[in-house]
Scaffold this motif. Structure first.
Motif, PDB file in Angstrom:
ATOM      1  N   GLY A 137       0.782  -1.304   0.108  1.00  0.00           N
ATOM      2  CA  GLY A 137       0.042   0.220  -0.014  1.00  0.00           C
ATOM      3  C   GLY A 137       1.111   1.387  -0.243  1.00  0.00           C
ATOM      4  N   VAL A 138       1.690   1.187   0.505  1.00  0.00           N
ATOM      5  CA  VAL A 138       2.485   2.847   1.242  1.00  0.00           C
ATOM      6  C   VAL A 138       2.854   2.251  -0.653  1.00  0.00           C
ATOM      7  CG1 VAL A 138       4.795   3.561   1.516  1.00  0.00           C
ATOM      8  CG2 VAL A 138       3.220   2.105   3.280  1.00  0.00           C
ATOM      9  N   GLU A 139       4.002   1.411  -1.153  1.00  0.00           N
ATOM     10  CA  GLU A 139       4.410   2.138  -1.897  1.00  0.00           C
ATOM     11  C   GLU A 139       3.921   1.579  -3.416  1.00  0.00           C
ATOM     12  OE1 GLU A 139       7.505   2.033  -2.143  1.00  0.00           O
ATOM     13  OE2 GLU A 139       9.022   0.926  -1.697  1.00  0.00           O
ATOM     14  N   PHE A 140       2.464   1.226  -3.556  1.00  0.00           N
ATOM     15  CA  PHE A 140       1.599   1.756  -4.740  1.00  0.00           C
ATOM     16  C   PHE A 140       1.426   3.812  -4.812  1.00  0.00           C
ATOM     17  CE2 PHE A 140      -3.100   2.603  -6.047  1.00  0.00           C
ATOM     18  CZ  PHE A 140      -2.230   1.549  -7.274  1.00  0.00           C
ATOM     19  N   SER A 141       1.115   3.833  -3.022  1.00  0.00           N
ATOM     20  CA  SER A 141       0.625   5.092  -2.827  1.00  0.00           C
ATOM     21  C   SER A 141       2.008   6.220  -3.400  1.00  0.00           C
ATOM     22  CB  SER A 141       0.779   5.276  -1.625  1.00  0.00           C
ATOM     23  OG  SER A 141       0.602   6.928  -1.003  1.00  0.00           O
ATOM     24  N   VAL A 142       2.942   5.761  -3.317  1.00  0.00           N
ATOM     25  CA  VAL A 142       4.155   6.633  -3.793  1.00  0.00           C
ATOM     26  C   VAL A 142       3.868   6.440  -4.568  1.00  0.00           C
ATOM     27  CG1 VAL A 142       6.486   6.298  -4.164  1.00  0.00           C
ATOM     28  CG2 VAL A 142       5.863   6.111  -1.819  1.00  0.00           C
ATOM     29  N   ALA A 143       4.005   5.546  -5.991  1.00  0.00           N
ATOM     30  CA  ALA A 143       3.809   5.389  -7.632  1.00  0.00           C
ATOM     31  C   ALA A 143       2.661   6.511  -8.415  1.00  0.00           C
ATOM     32  CB  ALA A 143       3.471   3.694  -8.013  1.00  0.00           C
ATOM     33  N   PHE A 144       1.518   6.034  -7.618  1.00  0.00           N
ATOM     34  CA  PHE A 144       0.027   6.254  -7.971  1.00  0.00           C
ATOM     35  C   PHE A 144      -0.512   7.965  -7.485  1.00  0.00           C
ATOM     36  CE2 PHE A 144       0.746   1.715  -9.485  1.00  0.00           C
ATOM     37  CZ  PHE A 144       1.029   2.355 -10.440  1.00  0.00           C
ATOM     38  N   VAL A 145       0.270   8.487  -6.426  1.00  0.00           N
ATOM     39  CA  VAL A 145      -0.413   9.124  -5.765  1.00  0.00           C
ATOM     40  C   VAL A 145      -0.091  10.149  -5.329  1.00  0.00           C
ATOM     41  CG1 VAL A 145      -2.020   9.597  -3.260  1.00  0.00           C
ATOM     42  CG2 VAL A 145      -2.457   7.677  -4.587  1.00  0.00           C
ATOM     43  N   ILE A 146       1.435  10.267  -4.063  1.00  0.00           N
ATOM     44  CA  ILE A 146       2.380  10.765  -4.198  1.00  0.00           C
ATOM     45  C   ILE A 146       3.444  11.619  -4.877  1.00  0.00           C
ATOM     46  CG2 ILE A 146       4.503  11.214  -2.075  1.00  0.00           C
ATOM     47  CD1 ILE A 146       1.734  10.737  -0.879  1.00  0.00           C
ATOM     48  N   ASN A 147       3.564  10.897  -5.977  1.00  0.00           N
ATOM     49  CA  ASN A 147       4.151  11.096  -7.251  1.00  0.00           C
ATOM     50  C   ASN A 147       3.458  12.048  -7.893  1.00  0.00           C
ATOM     51  OD1 ASN A 147       7.272  10.169  -6.510  1.00  0.00           O
ATOM     52  ND2 ASN A 147       7.097   8.516  -7.533  1.00  0.00           N
ATOM     53  N   ARG A 148       2.787  11.989  -8.111  1.00  0.00           N
ATOM     54  CA  ARG A 148       1.866  13.104  -8.875  1.00  0.00           C
ATOM     55  C   ARG A 148       1.389  14.281  -8.076  1.00  0.00           C
ATOM     56  NH1 ARG A 148       2.864   9.200 -10.827  1.00  0.00           N
ATOM     57  NH2 ARG A 148       4.896  10.328 -11.284  1.00  0.00           N
ATOM     58  N   ILE A 149       1.267  13.977  -6.531  1.00  0.00           N
ATOM     59  CA  ILE A 149       0.944  15.495  -6.030  1.00  0.00           C
ATOM     60  C   ILE A 149       2.546  15.973  -6.154  1.00  0.00           C
ATOM     61  CG2 ILE A 149       0.788  16.090  -3.184  1.00  0.00           C
ATOM     62  CD1 ILE A 149      -1.495  13.490  -2.423  1.00  0.00           C
ATOM     63  N   LEU A 150       3.811  15.498  -5.886  1.00  0.00           N
ATOM     64  CA  LEU A 150       4.523  16.787  -5.847  1.00  0.00           C
ATOM     65  C   LEU A 150       4.750  16.896  -7.365  1.00  0.00           C
ATOM     66  CD1 LEU A 150       7.158  13.935  -4.178  1.00  0.00           C
ATOM     67  CD2 LEU A 150       5.938  16.384  -3.085  1.00  0.00           C
ATOM     68  N   ASP A 151       4.274  16.504  -8.295  1.00  0.00           N
ATOM     69  CA  ASP A 151       4.430  16.975  -9.741  1.00  0.00           C
ATOM     70  C   ASP A 151       4.250  18.190  -9.803  1.00  0.00           C
ATOM     71  OD1 ASP A 151       6.448  15.138 -10.449  1.00  0.00           O
ATOM     72  OD2 ASP A 151       5.539  13.674 -11.218  1.00  0.00           O
ATOM     73  N   ALA A 152       2.515  18.218  -8.920  1.00  0.00           N
ATOM     74  CA  ALA A 152       1.761  19.314  -9.588  1.00  0.00           C
ATOM     75  C   ALA A 152       2.123  20.842  -8.397  1.00  0.00           C
ATOM     76  CB  ALA A 152       0.312  18.009  -9.510  1.00  0.00           C
ATOM     77  N   LEU A 153       2.912  19.679  -7.668  1.00  0.00           N
ATOM     78  CA  LEU A 153       3.324  21.266  -6.998  1.00  0.00           C
ATOM     79  C   LEU A 153       4.110  22.656  -7.805  1.00  0.00           C
ATOM     80  CD1 LEU A 153       4.452  19.223  -3.359  1.00  0.00           C
ATOM     81  CD2 LEU A 153       2.281  21.166  -3.954  1.00  0.00           C
ATOM     82  N   PRO A 154       4.146  23.634  -7.451  1.00  0.00           N
ATOM     83  CA  PRO A 154       4.963  24.560  -7.790  1.00  0.00           C
ATOM     84  C   PRO A 154       6.398  24.896  -8.067  1.00  0.00           C
ATOM     85  CG  PRO A 154       3.524  25.577  -6.609  1.00  0.00           C
ATOM     86  CD  PRO A 154       3.028  24.572  -6.528  1.00  0.00           C
ATOM     87  N   GLY A 155       6.636  25.331  -8.951  1.00  0.00           N
ATOM     88  CA  GLY A 155       8.439  25.636  -8.407  1.00  0.00           C
ATOM     89  C   GLY A 155       9.375  24.497  -8.648  1.00  0.00           C
ATOM     90  N   ASP A 156      10.203  24.559  -6.896  1.00  0.00           N
ATOM     91  CA  ASP A 156      10.872  23.231  -6.779  1.00  0.00           C
ATOM     92  C   ASP A 156       9.983  22.442  -5.731  1.00  0.00           C
ATOM     93  OD1 ASP A 156      12.905  24.695  -8.348  1.00  0.00           O
ATOM     94  OD2 ASP A 156      13.755  26.006  -7.279  1.00  0.00           O
ATOM     95  N   SER A 157       9.440  22.806  -5.117  1.00  0.00           N
ATOM     96  CA  SER A 157       7.821  22.251  -4.112  1.00  0.00           C
ATOM     97  C   SER A 157       8.481  20.498  -4.355  1.00  0.00           C
ATOM     98  CB  SER A 157       7.434  22.677  -3.913  1.00  0.00           C
ATOM     99  OG  SER A 157       6.908  24.182  -3.632  1.00  0.00           O
ATOM    100  N   GLY A 158       8.271  19.793  -5.597  1.00  0.00           N
ATOM    101  CA  GLY A 158       8.008  18.762  -5.890  1.00  0.00           C
ATOM    102  C   GLY A 158       9.352  18.628  -6.302  1.00  0.00           C
ATOM    103  N   GLN A 159      10.436  18.870  -5.685  1.00  0.00           N
ATOM    104  CA  GLN A 159      11.705  18.188  -6.319  1.00  0.00           C
ATOM    105  C   GLN A 159      12.027  18.365  -4.690  1.00  0.00           C
ATOM    106  OE1 GLN A 159      14.827  20.373  -5.933  1.00  0.00           O
ATOM    107  NE2 GLN A 159      15.589  18.185  -5.611  1.00  0.00           N
ATOM    108  N   LEU A 160      12.162  19.048  -3.877  1.00  0.00           N
ATOM    109  CA  LEU A 160      12.333  19.747  -2.511  1.00  0.00           C
ATOM    110  C   LEU A 160      11.520  17.651  -1.625  1.00  0.00           C
ATOM    111  CD1 LEU A 160      12.597  22.994  -2.247  1.00  0.00           C
ATOM    112  CD2 LEU A 160      15.030  21.369  -2.093  1.00  0.00           C
ATOM    113  N   GLY A 161      10.313  17.812  -2.053  1.00  0.00           N
ATOM    114  CA  GLY A 161       9.423  16.358  -1.363  1.00  0.00           C
ATOM    115  C   GLY A 161       9.956  15.923  -2.027  1.00  0.00           C
ATOM    116  N   ARG A 162      10.626  15.273  -3.247  1.00  0.00           N
ATOM    117  CA  ARG A 162      10.576  13.745  -3.502  1.00  0.00           C
ATOM    118  C   ARG A 162      12.050  14.100  -2.479  1.00  0.00           C
ATOM    119  NH1 ARG A 162       9.156  11.693  -8.536  1.00  0.00           N
ATOM    120  NH2 ARG A 162       7.739  12.196  -9.129  1.00  0.00           N
TER     121      ARG A 162
END
Length: 147
Positions: free
Chosen positions: A18-43
């Motif tokens: 569940g954690v790994e599925f969430s990273v792949a299909f939820v968390i990374n999509r959220i991080l990709d949608a953040l403005p500026g450098d926020s997504g890279q910092l979150g990753r």
């Protein structure tokens, strides 16, 4: 006792999936949608946090599956458990050879020091991660069937 081990192992692997599925299909999509450098910092932060926890989880899950297979060697679902263990071993090997090297680099990146190809490296990590998720989902399904 064996029943408790089977349930505990299945739940442990299931939550990991569940954690790994969430990273792949939820968390990374959220991080990709953040403005500026926020997504890279979150990753980078996620790489540090999950990079510390997940190796222990993967190895302990593999050990639990091995104990289940040995303890229940003569049970009807042992072949499925052994196959699930083999798949978890594949996921550990994939992690060590393919994902961890990228993660070890990316968890130190900031907007000031990241390489020019950081997005390509992140995309490569994601592709490998999708395969790893498929492998551990298959292992989890086999454990559920073996119950």
């Amino acid at each position: 006792m064996l029943n408790a081990l089977e349930v505990f192992t299945t739940v442990s692997v299931g939550v990991m999936v569940g954690v790994e599925f969430s990273v792949a299909f939820v968390i990374n999509r959220i991080l990709d949608a953040l403005p500026g450098d926020s997504g890279q910092l979150g990753r980078a932060h996620g790489g540090r946090m999950l990079g510390a926890v997940m190796p222990v989880w993967y190895i302990s899950s593999l050990i639990l599956v091995a104990v289940w297979a040995v303890t229940g060697w003569h049970d009807h679902g042992t072949g499925l458990v052994v196959t699930a263990g083999a798949l978890l071993m594949v996921s550990v090997i994939m992690s060590i050879l393919l994902l961890v090297p990228i993660n070890n680099r990316s968890k130190t990146w900031t907007p000031e020091n990241r390489p020019a190809d950081w997005k390509q490296q992140a995309n490569r990590w994601e592709r490998y991660h999708y395969v790893r998720v498929a492998v551990i989902v298959a292992a989890f399904a086999l454990l559920v069937i073996a119950l």
